[in-house]
Design a protein around this motif. Structure first.
Motif, PDB file in Angstrom:
ATOM      1  N   PHE A 171      15.313  17.015 -17.888  1.00  0.00           N
ATOM      2  CA  PHE A 171      14.052  17.529 -18.417  1.00  0.00           C
ATOM      3  C   PHE A 171      13.114  16.350 -18.679  1.00  0.00           C
ATOM      4  O   PHE A 171      13.496  15.420 -19.388  1.00  0.00           O
ATOM      5  CB  PHE A 171      14.276  18.263 -19.741  1.00  0.00           C
ATOM      6  CG  PHE A 171      15.214  19.432 -19.648  1.00  0.00           C
ATOM      7  CD1 PHE A 171      14.817  20.621 -19.053  1.00  0.00           C
ATOM      8  CD2 PHE A 171      16.498  19.358 -20.176  1.00  0.00           C
ATOM      9  CE1 PHE A 171      15.679  21.708 -18.967  1.00  0.00           C
ATOM     10  CE2 PHE A 171      17.370  20.441 -20.103  1.00  0.00           C
ATOM     11  CZ  PHE A 171      16.944  21.621 -19.496  1.00  0.00           C
ATOM     12  N   THR A 221       9.540  14.671 -20.128  1.00  0.00           N
ATOM     13  CA  THR A 221       8.507  14.852 -21.137  1.00  0.00           C
ATOM     14  C   THR A 221       7.421  13.805 -20.926  1.00  0.00           C
ATOM     15  O   THR A 221       7.671  12.762 -20.335  1.00  0.00           O
ATOM     16  CB  THR A 221       9.126  14.726 -22.551  1.00  0.00           C
ATOM     17  OG1 THR A 221       8.105  14.907 -23.515  1.00  0.00           O
ATOM     18  CG2 THR A 221       9.766  13.374 -22.782  1.00  0.00           C
ATOM     19  N   TYR A 245      21.418  17.622 -14.260  1.00  0.00           N
ATOM     20  CA  TYR A 245      21.338  18.116 -15.645  1.00  0.00           C
ATOM     21  C   TYR A 245      22.619  17.875 -16.450  1.00  0.00           C
ATOM     22  O   TYR A 245      22.905  18.596 -17.395  1.00  0.00           O
ATOM     23  CB  TYR A 245      20.941  19.609 -15.654  1.00  0.00           C
ATOM     24  CG  TYR A 245      19.471  19.724 -15.366  1.00  0.00           C
ATOM     25  CD1 TYR A 245      18.546  19.629 -16.389  1.00  0.00           C
ATOM     26  CD2 TYR A 245      19.005  19.822 -14.065  1.00  0.00           C
ATOM     27  CE1 TYR A 245      17.198  19.651 -16.125  1.00  0.00           C
ATOM     28  CE2 TYR A 245      17.663  19.838 -13.782  1.00  0.00           C
ATOM     29  CZ  TYR A 245      16.763  19.760 -14.825  1.00  0.00           C
ATOM     30  OH  TYR A 245      15.426  19.759 -14.560  1.00  0.00           O
ATOM     31  N   PHE A 294       8.992  21.952 -20.366  1.00  0.00           N
ATOM     32  CA  PHE A 294       9.346  20.672 -19.748  1.00  0.00           C
ATOM     33  C   PHE A 294       9.102  20.760 -18.250  1.00  0.00           C
ATOM     34  O   PHE A 294       9.054  21.837 -17.679  1.00  0.00           O
ATOM     35  CB  PHE A 294      10.841  20.375 -19.929  1.00  0.00           C
ATOM     36  CG  PHE A 294      11.274  20.292 -21.344  1.00  0.00           C
ATOM     37  CD1 PHE A 294      10.767  19.318 -22.189  1.00  0.00           C
ATOM     38  CD2 PHE A 294      12.204  21.187 -21.851  1.00  0.00           C
ATOM     39  CE1 PHE A 294      11.187  19.234 -23.499  1.00  0.00           C
ATOM     40  CE2 PHE A 294      12.616  21.116 -23.168  1.00  0.00           C
ATOM     41  CZ  PHE A 294      12.108  20.143 -23.991  1.00  0.00           C
ATOM     42  N   SER A 330      14.975  15.290 -23.753  1.00  0.00           N
ATOM     43  CA  SER A 330      14.056  15.202 -22.618  1.00  0.00           C
ATOM     44  C   SER A 330      13.578  13.755 -22.547  1.00  0.00           C
ATOM     45  O   SER A 330      13.524  13.057 -23.578  1.00  0.00           O
ATOM     46  CB  SER A 330      12.882  16.158 -22.802  1.00  0.00           C
ATOM     47  OG  SER A 330      12.162  15.818 -23.963  1.00  0.00           O
ATOM     48  N   TRP A 331      13.232  13.325 -21.338  1.00  0.00           N
ATOM     49  CA  TRP A 331      12.959  11.905 -21.122  1.00  0.00           C
ATOM     50  C   TRP A 331      11.625  11.672 -20.427  1.00  0.00           C
ATOM     51  O   TRP A 331      11.312  12.356 -19.451  1.00  0.00           O
ATOM     52  CB  TRP A 331      14.049  11.312 -20.216  1.00  0.00           C
ATOM     53  CG  TRP A 331      15.267  10.904 -20.974  1.00  0.00           C
ATOM     54  CD1 TRP A 331      16.328  11.694 -21.301  1.00  0.00           C
ATOM     55  CD2 TRP A 331      15.543   9.606 -21.515  1.00  0.00           C
ATOM     56  NE1 TRP A 331      17.242  10.976 -22.009  1.00  0.00           N
ATOM     57  CE2 TRP A 331      16.792   9.690 -22.148  1.00  0.00           C
ATOM     58  CE3 TRP A 331      14.849   8.396 -21.510  1.00  0.00           C
ATOM     59  CZ2 TRP A 331      17.372   8.597 -22.788  1.00  0.00           C
ATOM     60  CZ3 TRP A 331      15.416   7.311 -22.135  1.00  0.00           C
ATOM     61  CH2 TRP A 331      16.657   7.417 -22.774  1.00  0.00           C
ATOM     62  N   HIS A 379      18.649  22.546 -27.093  1.00  0.00           N
ATOM     63  CA  HIS A 379      19.032  23.217 -25.846  1.00  0.00           C
ATOM     64  C   HIS A 379      19.927  24.401 -26.226  1.00  0.00           C
ATOM     65  O   HIS A 379      20.621  24.344 -27.245  1.00  0.00           O
ATOM     66  CB  HIS A 379      19.801  22.193 -24.996  1.00  0.00           C
ATOM     67  CG  HIS A 379      20.237  22.671 -23.660  1.00  0.00           C
ATOM     68  ND1 HIS A 379      21.448  23.273 -23.447  1.00  0.00           N
ATOM     69  CD2 HIS A 379      19.638  22.617 -22.446  1.00  0.00           C
ATOM     70  CE1 HIS A 379      21.568  23.568 -22.162  1.00  0.00           C
ATOM     71  NE2 HIS A 379      20.483  23.176 -21.540  1.00  0.00           N
ATOM     72  N   ASP A 392      10.927  19.792 -14.647  1.00  0.00           N
ATOM     73  CA  ASP A 392      12.193  19.370 -14.046  1.00  0.00           C
ATOM     74  C   ASP A 392      11.926  18.046 -13.348  1.00  0.00           C
ATOM     75  O   ASP A 392      10.992  17.949 -12.543  1.00  0.00           O
ATOM     76  CB  ASP A 392      12.648  20.384 -12.980  1.00  0.00           C
ATOM     77  CG  ASP A 392      13.292  21.603 -13.599  1.00  0.00           C
ATOM     78  OD1 ASP A 392      13.876  21.480 -14.684  1.00  0.00           O
ATOM     79  OD2 ASP A 392      13.202  22.680 -13.001  1.00  0.00           O
ATOM     80  N   ILE A 446      21.866  15.247 -19.766  1.00  0.00           N
ATOM     81  CA  ILE A 446      20.858  15.687 -20.746  1.00  0.00           C
ATOM     82  C   ILE A 446      21.384  15.666 -22.178  1.00  0.00           C
ATOM     83  O   ILE A 446      20.594  15.622 -23.114  1.00  0.00           O
ATOM     84  CB  ILE A 446      20.317  17.106 -20.412  1.00  0.00           C
ATOM     85  CG1 ILE A 446      21.461  18.135 -20.389  1.00  0.00           C
ATOM     86  CG2 ILE A 446      19.559  17.089 -19.091  1.00  0.00           C
ATOM     87  CD1 ILE A 446      20.972  19.583 -20.233  1.00  0.00           C
TER      88      ILE A 446
END
Ligand SMILES: C[S@@+](CC[C@H](N)C(=O)[O-])C[C@H]1O[C@@H](n2cnc3c(N)ncnc32)[C@H](O)[C@@H]1O
Length: 209
Positions: free
Chosen positions: A149, A151, A117, A199, A168-169, A161, A201, A120
């Motif tokens: 995160f 998506t 993380y 989201f 998010s990816w 955030h 993980d 991000i």
């Protein structure tokens, strides 16, 4: 340092104790993430090079976990206050202030890089260079575990955030960027933490070709 990194650093500097109290013990209740990190550590040990960086290490709890898993691990973070906290919490371990974009590590020196993380907050356009820097410090066959995160959509999505703006990816897009930096992604874990975040993980485990 670019402006958004200044913002990220200041934001994390300001919430160290709160962040540590919320997250430093969190993996105890997150078996999926914990086991993915365990798998990463086992594979790094298998390369014969146990030296590993926890990049964007925050309070240092995952650096300590890597050490407990048999790696010669050290932590790097943009935020001096996080580094301070990590040093106090884990005095036997090494922590340094550094940006993931310019790691104070020699070419091909590491068997593993953990980025839990910590990517991000990186704007999508800067991610290829950031991944190339992780490739630079890994030996051929070295492992990278990236958690973020995920998506469903086709594009990365910027969102607010709680600490600093983040992205998010779509996991396929992230894996394509990893491939562009010389990595082969060979394992993916998606986990619904049942939070309100909306989201998944995501954990991508990749090996430098
Ligand atoms: C969400 S926290 C994750 C901390 C820890 N890895 C964990 O999983 O709890 C993100 C961390 O990455 C660090 N970070 C963000 N951008 C960074 C950069 N460009 N270089 C180094 N550290 C960075 C922040 O200071 C922060 O400590």
């Amino acid at each position: 340092m670019v402006e958004h990194q200044d913002g990220t650093r200041a934001a994390y500097d300001g919430i160290v104790e709160l962040y540590a109290s919320m997250f430093a013990g969190r993996l105890e209740t997150q078996p999926f993430s914990r086991n993915m990190i365990g798998t990463f550590a086992e594979l790094v040990r298998g390369t014969g090079n146990r030296r590993a960086a926890d990049v964007g290490c925050g309070p240092g709890h995952l650096t300590a976990m890597l050490r407990d898993l048999g790696l010669d691990a050290f932590g790097l973070d943009l935020s001096p206050a996080m580094v301070d906290h990590a040093r106090r919490a884990h005095p036997a371990l090494r922590f340094d202030e550094a940006r993931m974009e310019a790691l104070p590590v020699g070419d091909g020196a590491l068997g593993g890089v953990l980025a839990h993380y910590s990517m991000i907050h990186t704007p999508p356009g800067e991610l290829p260079a950031l991944l190339a820097e992780q490739a630079r410090v890994l030996a051929p066959g070295g492992l990278l575990l990236v958690s973020f995160f995920a998506t469903d959509g086709p594009e990365p999505v910027r969102f607010d955030h709680k600490v600093a703006p983040a992205y998010s990816w779509p996991a396929d897009r992230f894996a394509a960027l990893l491939a562009g930096a010389g990595f082969a992604t060979f394992a993916r874990l998606f986990h619904d933490p049942a939070s309100e975040r909306g989201f998944l993980d995501a954990h991508l485990l990749a090996r430098l070709r």
